[in-house]
Design a protein around this motif. Structure first.
Motif, PDB file in Angstrom:
ATOM      1  N   VAL A  32       4.521  -9.671   8.110  1.00 38.77           N
ATOM      2  CA  VAL A  32       5.695  -9.665   7.218  1.00 38.77           C
ATOM      3  C   VAL A  32       5.486  -8.632   6.110  1.00 38.77           C
ATOM      4  CG1 VAL A  32       6.952 -11.014   5.477  1.00 38.77           C
ATOM      5  CG2 VAL A  32       6.444 -12.017   7.720  1.00 38.77           C
ATOM      6  N   VAL A  33       4.310  -8.646   5.489  1.00 38.16           N
ATOM      7  CA  VAL A  33       4.025  -7.683   4.421  1.00 38.16           C
ATOM      8  C   VAL A  33       4.001  -6.267   4.993  1.00 38.16           C
ATOM      9  CG1 VAL A  33       2.363  -6.958   2.661  1.00 38.16           C
ATOM     10  CG2 VAL A  33       2.790  -9.395   3.041  1.00 38.16           C
ATOM     11  N   GLN A  34       3.397  -6.106   6.168  1.00 34.68           N
ATOM     12  CA  GLN A  34       3.363  -4.787   6.796  1.00 34.68           C
ATOM     13  C   GLN A  34       4.774  -4.280   7.068  1.00 34.68           C
ATOM     14  OE1 GLN A  34       0.716  -5.938  10.041  1.00 34.68           O
ATOM     15  NE2 GLN A  34      -0.756  -4.409   9.334  1.00 34.68           N
ATOM     16  N   THR A  35       5.644  -5.158   7.549  1.00 27.25           N
ATOM     17  CA  THR A  35       7.032  -4.775   7.814  1.00 27.25           C
ATOM     18  C   THR A  35       7.700  -4.304   6.523  1.00 27.25           C
ATOM     19  OG1 THR A  35       7.175  -6.342   9.659  1.00 27.25           O
ATOM     20  CG2 THR A  35       9.261  -5.588   8.703  1.00 27.25           C
ATOM     21  N   GLY A  36       7.510  -5.052   5.450  1.00 28.09           N
ATOM     22  CA  GLY A  36       8.065  -4.652   4.154  1.00 28.09           C
ATOM     23  C   GLY A  36       7.517  -3.320   3.686  1.00 28.09           C
ATOM     24  N   PHE A  37       6.222  -3.123   3.877  1.00 29.10           N
ATOM     25  CA  PHE A  37       5.576  -1.877   3.465  1.00 29.10           C
ATOM     26  C   PHE A  37       6.115  -0.702   4.274  1.00 29.10           C
ATOM     27  CE2 PHE A  37       1.859  -0.867   0.786  1.00 29.10           C
ATOM     28  CZ  PHE A  37       1.786   0.506   1.014  1.00 29.10           C
ATOM     29  N   VAL A  38       6.293  -0.894   5.577  1.00 29.98           N
ATOM     30  CA  VAL A  38       6.816   0.169   6.439  1.00 29.98           C
ATOM     31  C   VAL A  38       8.236   0.551   6.001  1.00 29.98           C
ATOM     32  CG1 VAL A  38       7.605   0.661   8.803  1.00 29.98           C
ATOM     33  CG2 VAL A  38       5.329  -0.315   8.415  1.00 29.98           C
ATOM     34  N   VAL A  39       9.056  -0.440   5.686  1.00 30.76           N
ATOM     35  CA  VAL A  39      10.416  -0.153   5.227  1.00 30.76           C
ATOM     36  C   VAL A  39      10.382   0.534   3.859  1.00 30.76           C
ATOM     37  CG1 VAL A  39      12.581  -1.236   4.453  1.00 30.76           C
ATOM     38  CG2 VAL A  39      11.532  -1.921   6.615  1.00 30.76           C
ATOM     39  N   ALA A  40       9.538   0.034   2.965  1.00 33.62           N
ATOM     40  CA  ALA A  40       9.442   0.633   1.629  1.00 33.62           C
ATOM     41  C   ALA A  40       8.973   2.082   1.695  1.00 33.62           C
ATOM     42  CB  ALA A  40       8.489  -0.186   0.756  1.00 33.62           C
ATOM     43  N   GLY A  41       8.047   2.366   2.605  1.00 33.44           N
ATOM     44  CA  GLY A  41       7.474   3.702   2.682  1.00 33.44           C
ATOM     45  C   GLY A  41       8.141   4.621   3.672  1.00 33.44           C
ATOM     46  N   ALA A  42       9.288   4.234   4.190  1.00 36.59           N
ATOM     47  CA  ALA A  42       9.969   5.053   5.199  1.00 36.59           C
ATOM     48  C   ALA A  42      10.313   6.439   4.666  1.00 36.59           C
ATOM     49  CB  ALA A  42      11.226   4.351   5.697  1.00 36.59           C
ATOM     50  N   ASP A  43      10.512   6.550   3.351  1.00 36.68           N
ATOM     51  CA  ASP A  43      10.842   7.850   2.762  1.00 36.68           C
ATOM     52  C   ASP A  43       9.589   8.593   2.295  1.00 36.68           C
ATOM     53  OD1 ASP A  43      10.145   6.267   0.612  1.00 36.68           O
ATOM     54  OD2 ASP A  43      11.983   6.606  -0.526  1.00 36.68           O
ATOM     55  N   GLY A  44       8.407   8.066   2.637  1.00 36.63           N
ATOM     56  CA  GLY A  44       7.162   8.723   2.251  1.00 36.63           C
ATOM     57  C   GLY A  44       6.680   8.345   0.862  1.00 36.63           C
ATOM     58  N   TYR A  45       7.367   7.420   0.224  1.00 40.76           N
ATOM     59  CA  TYR A  45       7.037   7.028  -1.141  1.00 40.76           C
ATOM     60  C   TYR A  45       7.320   5.546  -1.308  1.00 40.76           C
ATOM     61  CZ  TYR A  45       7.541   6.667  -6.230  1.00 40.76           C
ATOM     62  OH  TYR A  45       7.421   6.292  -7.536  1.00 40.76           O
ATOM     63  N   VAL A  46       6.397   4.823  -1.901  1.00 43.06           N
ATOM     64  CA  VAL A  46       6.615   3.409  -2.202  1.00 43.06           C
ATOM     65  C   VAL A  46       6.749   3.306  -3.723  1.00 43.06           C
ATOM     66  CG1 VAL A  46       5.727   1.067  -2.000  1.00 43.06           C
ATOM     67  CG2 VAL A  46       5.257   2.716  -0.191  1.00 43.06           C
ATOM     68  N   ALA A  47       7.953   2.979  -4.178  1.00 44.56           N
ATOM     69  CA  ALA A  47       8.244   2.913  -5.607  1.00 44.56           C
ATOM     70  C   ALA A  47       7.504   1.744  -6.259  1.00 44.56           C
ATOM     71  CB  ALA A  47       9.752   2.755  -5.820  1.00 44.56           C
TER      72      ALA A  47
END
Length: 181
Positions: free
Chosen positions: A143-158
Motif C-alpha cells: 500500500v505504501v509502495q503504491t502511494g510512493f509510486v503514484v507520488a513519484g510519478a512526476d520524478g518528485y515526491v513533494a
C-alpha cells in the motif's frame, strides 16, 4: 519472507545511494535527490510488480485507493487535471490491473470527493481505510509502495506527499524510514 527481505535490501541500497549523491534538500532543482527519488520509485514499482500475484485482496485494493487519494490531495486540494492524472496512473498500474477499473475509479473518487468536501474528515476516513491493510505485512508495505509510486510519478515526491505517506506508515505500523521517508 525472504523475498521481502531482499526487496527491503534493494530499497535500502537505493536510499543509501540517494543520500550519498543528493544534497539533502527537498527542492526540484538539483538532479541529485530528484534523480535518486526517481530511481527509488522505479525500484518500488518493480517490487510491486513482482508481488502482483499476492496482491489480490479487497483490503489491498481499498487501502491502495485511499492512499492514492491521500497523495493526490496531500496539499489540501485536488484540481480536476491532477485527479485525472492520478486516476490514469491507477488504471495503468500493472498490479492494480488485478481489479476491475470501475472498482478502482469509484473507490479513489469517493475518497477524493470526501477530502474535497472536508479535508480533515476525508483524510481521517482514508487513513482508517488504509489501516485495514495492517493485518498482512506484505499488503501493508505494498500500500505504501503504491502511494510512493503514484507520488513519484512526476520524478518528485513533494513534502506534503511524504507527510501523508508517513501517516499511512503510522496506521500500518510500518517504519517510514523503510521507504526513505
Amino acid at each position: 519472507m525472504a523475498m521481502w527481505d531482499r526487496i527491503k535490501d534493494q530499497a535500502k541500497g537505493l536510499q543509501q545511494q540517494a543520500q550519498g549523491r543528493g544534497s539533502g534538500g527537498h527542492g526540484r532543482s538539483g538532479s541529485g535527490s530528484g534523480g535518486s527519488k526517481a530511481q527509488l520509485v522505479s525500484a518500488l514499482k518493480s517490487q510491486l510488480t513482482s508481488l502482483k500475484t499476492e496482491l489480490k485482496s479487497g483490503a489491498y485494493r481499498d487501502a491502495s485507493m485511499a492512499v492514492c487519494a491521500l497523495v493526490a490531495a496531500a496539499d489540501g486540494h485536488v484540481d480536476p487535471a491532477e485527479r485525472q492524472h492520478v486516476e490514469s496512473l491507477i488504471l495503468n498500474n500493472d498490479v492494480l490491473q488485478n481489479f476491475p477499473s470501475e472498482q478502482l475509479r469509484l473507490r479513489f473518487n469517493k475518497h477524493v470527493d470526501q477530502m474535497a468536501a472536508n479535508f480533515q474528515q476525508g483524510k481521517a476516513d482514508a487513513l482508517q481505510e488504509i489501516a485495514k491493510a495492517a493485518k498482512k505485512p506484505t499488503e501493508a508495505r505494498a500500500v505504501v509502495q503504491t502511494g510512493f509510486v503514484v507520488a513519484g510519478a512526476d520524478g518528485y515526491v513533494a513534502p506534503a506527499e511524504e507527510q501523508v505517506l508517513r501517516e499511512a506508515c503510522g496506521v500500518l505500523n510500518l517504519s517510514p524510514q523503510e521507504f526513505g521517508l
